[in-house]
Design a protein around this motif. Structure first.
Motif, PDB file in Angstrom:
ATOM      1  N   HIS A   1      53.770  34.680  21.492  1.00 34.38           N
ATOM      2  CA  HIS A   1      52.045  34.619  21.725  1.00 34.38           C
ATOM      3  C   HIS A   1      51.902  33.455  22.540  1.00 34.38           C
ATOM      4  N   MET A   2      52.560  32.579  22.859  1.00 37.65           N
ATOM      5  CA  MET A   2      52.118  31.398  23.654  1.00 37.65           C
ATOM      6  C   MET A   2      52.272  31.676  24.882  1.00 37.65           C
ATOM      7  N   ALA A   3      53.754  32.661  25.151  1.00 38.27           N
ATOM      8  CA  ALA A   3      54.115  32.987  26.524  1.00 38.27           C
ATOM      9  C   ALA A   3      53.127  33.849  27.116  1.00 38.27           C
ATOM     10  N   ALA A   4      52.382  34.553  26.557  1.00 40.57           N
ATOM     11  CA  ALA A   4      51.389  35.657  26.860  1.00 40.57           C
ATOM     12  C   ALA A   4      50.585  35.043  28.101  1.00 40.57           C
ATOM     13  N   ALA A   5      50.257  33.718  27.926  1.00 33.96           N
ATOM     14  CA  ALA A   5      49.419  33.060  29.120  1.00 33.96           C
ATOM     15  C   ALA A   5      50.041  33.002  30.138  1.00 33.96           C
ATOM     16  N   TRP A   6      51.311  32.975  30.240  1.00 31.83           N
ATOM     17  CA  TRP A   6      52.176  32.919  31.511  1.00 31.83           C
ATOM     18  C   TRP A   6      52.340  34.329  32.211  1.00 31.83           C
ATOM     19  N   LEU A   7      51.826  35.293  31.889  1.00 28.99           N
ATOM     20  CA  LEU A   7      52.106  36.547  32.423  1.00 28.99           C
ATOM     21  C   LEU A   7      51.284  36.899  33.365  1.00 28.99           C
ATOM     22  N   ALA A   8      51.817  37.656  34.465  1.00 32.85           N
ATOM     23  CA  ALA A   8      50.789  38.072  35.558  1.00 32.85           C
ATOM     24  C   ALA A   8      50.922  39.468  35.825  1.00 32.85           C
ATOM     25  N   SER A   9      49.630  40.092  36.035  1.00 38.35           N
ATOM     26  CA  SER A   9      49.691  41.683  36.274  1.00 38.35           C
ATOM     27  C   SER A   9      48.563  42.120  36.793  1.00 38.35           C
ATOM     28  N   ASP A  10      48.150  43.288  37.140  1.00 38.85           N
ATOM     29  CA  ASP A  10      47.236  43.865  37.589  1.00 38.85           C
ATOM     30  C   ASP A  10      45.889  43.380  36.837  1.00 38.85           C
ATOM     31  N   VAL A  11      45.986  43.283  35.354  1.00 37.35           N
ATOM     32  CA  VAL A  11      44.785  42.859  34.541  1.00 37.35           C
ATOM     33  C   VAL A  11      44.673  41.305  34.229  1.00 37.35           C
ATOM     34  N   GLN A  12      45.759  40.703  34.844  1.00 35.59           N
ATOM     35  CA  GLN A  12      45.983  39.212  34.309  1.00 35.59           C
ATOM     36  C   GLN A  12      46.389  38.507  35.570  1.00 35.59           C
ATOM     37  N   PRO A  13      45.511  37.640  36.093  1.00 36.52           N
ATOM     38  CA  PRO A  13      46.129  37.129  37.352  1.00 36.52           C
ATOM     39  C   PRO A  13      46.874  35.804  36.592  1.00 36.52           C
TER      40      PRO A  13
END
Ligand code: KG4
Ligand code: ZN
Length: 354
Positions: A146-158
């Motif tokens: 759940h914490m690591a979700a903030a480090w994801l990058a994708s088309d919907v999340q810069p």
């Protein structure tokens, strides 16, 4: 073992993995800790974790019949879905099955905390693939995910460049925790719920109002038409001198308020709005206190309840100039991309804190 990956002891109980940030790494991750069967492929890219695919098969309809998750039923549903979501995740990441062994560096899965029979399906599947493809298996703690979700990058999340010390508020159906995070993912648990989780409170109050499981999102929607000042409800532990939470008393207060009553639509909406406001008041107050005490320069809000727009707007307002980072809703609710991110970032939650 590939360079950059250090698998520490994997005794089945205690295990952790650390990844050297410079080494590019591509991981297949599985998540089956509760009622979502999920698979994802992520890879490291310049310190961020890029999502190549993220597939989630929800069992929500199945568990609506019992108004809650029966672990055995969840496990059987995971068995049926797991190979489909893995194949889909590989296909969307353009990894042909016959090339998976060469295109992937490791296989990760959630191993704790969660429903035991459900967790085992994801872990056993991931371990079997790891053995077959001769890759390391990386066990991941669901809360680290759940914490690591903030480090994801994708088309919907810069991609976001994070600053430390940061405070992380994890609010899900099973957990409500406040963490301090320092450089290198040094974690310290600051407070947590002593009984129900915030999401559980949303779900139980939703049920009292006749809304279907899981209820959190439906309660938030109903609250939009309600007046939050109409029903006086407690804010448990809001003035306590610590950063712990308690939500079971709030659920009980709503139970006594609605007991033996035929509620009109507007009354139900008013109760929903009042209950939501009570939960949000406590979460905001404790998180702002934590940020002030720890001198935080960033706050991260994650877990399924982070999808609640009232919580997001109230928290940002209360934090003033401290930036609030909230992952995209699809990475706040349970998913496997966040598990892959925790695996490649090497986020390790101290065992006693789960
Ligand atoms: O993180 P998550 O998908 O699963 C767990 O790890 O538990 O969180 C699910 C929880 C459920 O309790 C659900 O009702 C709640 O998140 N939830 C919400 C909203 N959307 C999902 N709660 C309040 N407002 C929402 N919009
Ligand atoms: Zn979760």
């Amino acid at each position: 073992m590939m360079p950059g990956v250090f698998l520490l002891e994997d005794s089945g109980q205690v295990a952790s993995a650390r990844v050297c940030c410079e080494a590019q790494m591509r991981v297949l991750a599985l998540e089956t800790s509760c009622d979502e069967t999920a698979a994802a492929v992520v890879e490291t890219a310049n310190g961020d974790v890029r999502v190549l695919s993220s597939v989630v098969a929800s069992q929500a309809d199945l568990h609506a019949r019992t108004a809650g998750v029966v672990p055995e039923v969840a496990a059987r549903a995971h068995v049926k879905a797991i190979m489909f979501v893995i194949n889909d995740a590989l296909r969307q990441a353009r990894i042909p099955t016959e090339k998976a062994a060469t295109m992937l560096n490791a296989i990760a899965a959630t191993t704790e905390p969660g429903l035991r029979p459900a967790l085992i399906i994801g872990e056993a599947s991931a371990r079997a693939l790891a053995v077959g493809w001769k890759k390391p298996f990386i066990p991941v703690n669901h809360l680290a995910g759940h914490m690591a979700a903030a480090w994801l990058a994708s088309d919907v999340q810069p991609a976001v460049s994070h600053r430390f010390p940061a405070i992380v508020l994890i609010v899900s159906g099973g957990h409500t925790q406040l963490w301090r995070v320092d450089e290198g993912f040094q974690l310290r648990l600051l407070g947590q719920t002593r009984d129900d989780a915030a999401g559980e409170a949303f779900d139980k109050i939703a049920r009292l109002l006749g809304l279907p499981y899981p209820g959190g999102a439906a309660l938030a929607q109903l609250a939009e038409r309600g007046d939050a000042c109409e029903v006086v409800l407690p804010r448990p532990m809001i003035d306590s001198k610590n950063l712990d939470f308690s939500f079971s008393g709030l659920k009980t207060a709503v139970f006594y308020h609605v007991r033996d009553k035929q509620l009109a639509d507007q009354e139900r909406a008013d109760i929903a709005a009042s209950a939501q406001e009570a939960i949000v008041d406590v979460l905001v107050s404790k998180t702002v206190d934590a940020a002030a005490c720890e001198g935080a320069v960033e706050v991260i809000l994650t877990g399924g309840v982070a999808a609640n727009s009232r919580l997001r707007s109230r928290l940002q307002e209360a934090l003033g100039s401290i930036p609030l980072v909230v992952p995209h809703p699809q990475y706040c609710t349970d998913n496997a991309a966040m598990i892959g991110a925790a695996a490649v970032l090497g986020i390790h939650v101290p065992q006693s804190n789960t």
